[in-house]
Scaffold this motif. Structure first.
Motif, short mmCIF file in Angstrom:
data_model
loop_
_atom_site.label_atom_id
_atom_site.label_comp_id
_atom_site.label_asym_id
_atom_site.label_seq_id
_atom_site.Cartn_x
_atom_site.Cartn_y
_atom_site.Cartn_z
N HIS A 1 30.96 83.44 135.60
CA HIS A 1 31.08 83.52 137.05
C HIS A 1 30.45 82.31 137.75
O HIS A 1 31.05 81.76 138.69
CB HIS A 1 30.45 84.80 137.58
N VAL A 2 29.24 81.92 137.33
CA VAL A 2 28.61 80.79 138.03
C VAL A 2 29.38 79.50 137.76
O VAL A 2 29.51 78.65 138.66
CB VAL A 2 27.11 80.62 137.67
N TRP A 3 29.91 79.35 136.56
CA TRP A 3 30.73 78.19 136.24
C TRP A 3 32.00 78.18 137.08
O TRP A 3 32.33 77.17 137.73
CB TRP A 3 31.07 78.21 134.75
N ASP A 4 32.71 79.30 137.10
CA ASP A 4 33.92 79.40 137.92
C ASP A 4 33.59 79.27 139.41
O ASP A 4 34.43 78.85 140.21
CB ASP A 4 34.64 80.73 137.67
N ASN B 1 38.52 78.83 132.51
CA ASN B 1 38.88 77.98 133.63
C ASN B 1 37.90 76.82 133.82
O ASN B 1 36.79 76.83 133.30
CB ASN B 1 38.91 78.82 134.91
N ASP B 2 38.34 75.85 134.62
CA ASP B 2 37.50 74.71 134.96
C ASP B 2 36.41 75.14 135.95
O ASP B 2 36.54 76.14 136.66
CB ASP B 2 38.34 73.60 135.60
N CYS B 3 35.36 74.35 135.99
CA CYS B 3 34.26 74.61 136.92
C CYS B 3 34.78 74.59 138.36
O CYS B 3 35.53 73.69 138.76
CB CYS B 3 33.19 73.54 136.75
N GLY B 4 34.41 75.61 139.13
CA GLY B 4 34.83 75.70 140.52
C GLY B 4 36.20 76.29 140.75
O GLY B 4 36.71 76.25 141.86
N SER B 5 36.80 76.88 139.71
CA SER B 5 38.17 77.42 139.82
C SER B 5 38.23 78.72 140.62
O SER B 5 39.28 79.09 141.12
CB SER B 5 38.75 77.67 138.43
N HIS B 6 37.10 79.44 140.70
CA HIS B 6 37.02 80.73 141.42
C HIS B 6 38.04 81.74 140.89
O HIS B 6 38.65 82.48 141.66
CB HIS B 6 37.22 80.53 142.93
N LYS B 7 38.20 81.80 139.54
CA LYS B 7 39.21 82.68 138.97
C LYS B 7 38.65 83.85 138.15
O LYS B 7 39.29 84.88 138.04
CB LYS B 7 40.19 81.88 138.12
N ASP B 8 37.50 83.68 137.50
CA ASP B 8 36.87 84.77 136.74
C ASP B 8 37.73 85.27 135.59
O ASP B 8 38.23 86.39 135.60
CB ASP B 8 36.52 85.94 137.68
#
Length: 275
Positions: A178-181, A216-223
């Motif tokens: 979650h923090v990565w996304d 997902n990539d960092c900041g993707s906000h996809k979980d």
């Protein structure tokens, strides 16, 4: 190291303890009821007693209960909020059968009301539910920021904590996926992320870790969780998280897409890192 995974609570606490031990785990997580909601299973006090004795004998760490995904304390619809509050109150009563453990939940989705309104509603529900005599610590989970999720930043979690009157009963569960996304680069800047957490919330509030790789990539906000080492975070960065001295002593809970054998392999891998 305290390491475990999510287990099915359908057969009771004692069965979960034995299942965890069979995987070489010394903690575990479980849903308090069906993850999609519904009535919780009746507590069997004899079963709980067996588990508590078993956990003491095998030196288990704190276990991490998880609220159902349907619990949304900041829903736009009043009936959903009321149902969610009822679940929260019931779950906290049930948690006292296994005292001094953790109860984790997704803060919720504001569904267009705005984060500030969502934060206020979540804090309001917690102020109604928390009791001075409870032994359970309630954990807000760090979120990926999908849709209108509240808790996508450390600042949003801090705002909730600041509005909770009995905030000595509160903590945070840090989910690595979650923090990565959500945009926190734990691959290249792990120290900075943990220092930022400490500055905004305080590491004393960080009680547990959901240990997951991400698709997902960092900041993707996809979980979307991935098996350890098979996602965009990667095994080496996950190893650095597991070994970081600022996270020492917390229960690490695997929520990776696995069967029992897969969890056994991941638990063994993490244990080898710590040797």
């Amino acid at each position: 190291m305290l390491i475990g995974n999510h287990l099915s609570a359908s057969k009771g606490y004692a069965a979960m303890g034995k299942a965890a031990l069979a995987l070489d785990a010394n903690t575990f997580a479980f849903f308090t009821r069906n993850p999609r909601g519904g009535k919780a299973k009746e507590i069997d006090e004899k079963d709980v007693e067996k588990f508590l004795n078993f956990a003491k004998e095998h030196e288990f760490g704190k276990i991490v209960a998880h609220a159902p995904y349907t619990m949304n304390l900041c829903a736009a619809k009043e009936d959903v909020r009321s149902f969610s509050k009822e679940m929260l109150l019931d779950d906290l009563k049930r948690m006292e059968y296994t005292p001094y453990n953790y109860y984790n939940f997704h803060p919720g989705a504001h569904v267009g009301q705005g984060a500030e309104k969502g934060i206020a509603l979540i804090a309001e529900a917690l102020n109604e539910a928390l009791k001075p005599e409870q032994t359970t610590t309630v954990l807000l989970e760090t979120m990926a920021g999908k849709g209108t999720e509240v808790g996508r930043t450390f600042e949003e979690l801090r705002e909730i904590l600041d509005r909770v009157e009995l905030n000595d009963k509160m903590g945070v569960c840090l989910d690595t996926c979650h923090v990565w996304d959500g945009g926190y680069d734990i691959v290249n800047d792990l120290d900075d992320v943990l220092n930022e957490f400490d500055r905004v919330i305080g590491l004393d509030r960080l009680k547990a870790v959901h240990f997951n790789d991400s698709m997902n990539d960092c900041g993707s906000h996809k979980d979307r969780h991935a098996k350890i080492g098979e996602g965009k975070i990667g095994a080496e960065a996950m190893r650095r998280v597991a070994l970081h001295p600022l996270l020492e002593g917390r229960p690490f809970i695997l929520e990776t897409p696995n069967d029992d054998e897969g969890y056994r392999r991941e638990i063994q891998m993490v244990r080898e890192w710590t040797r």
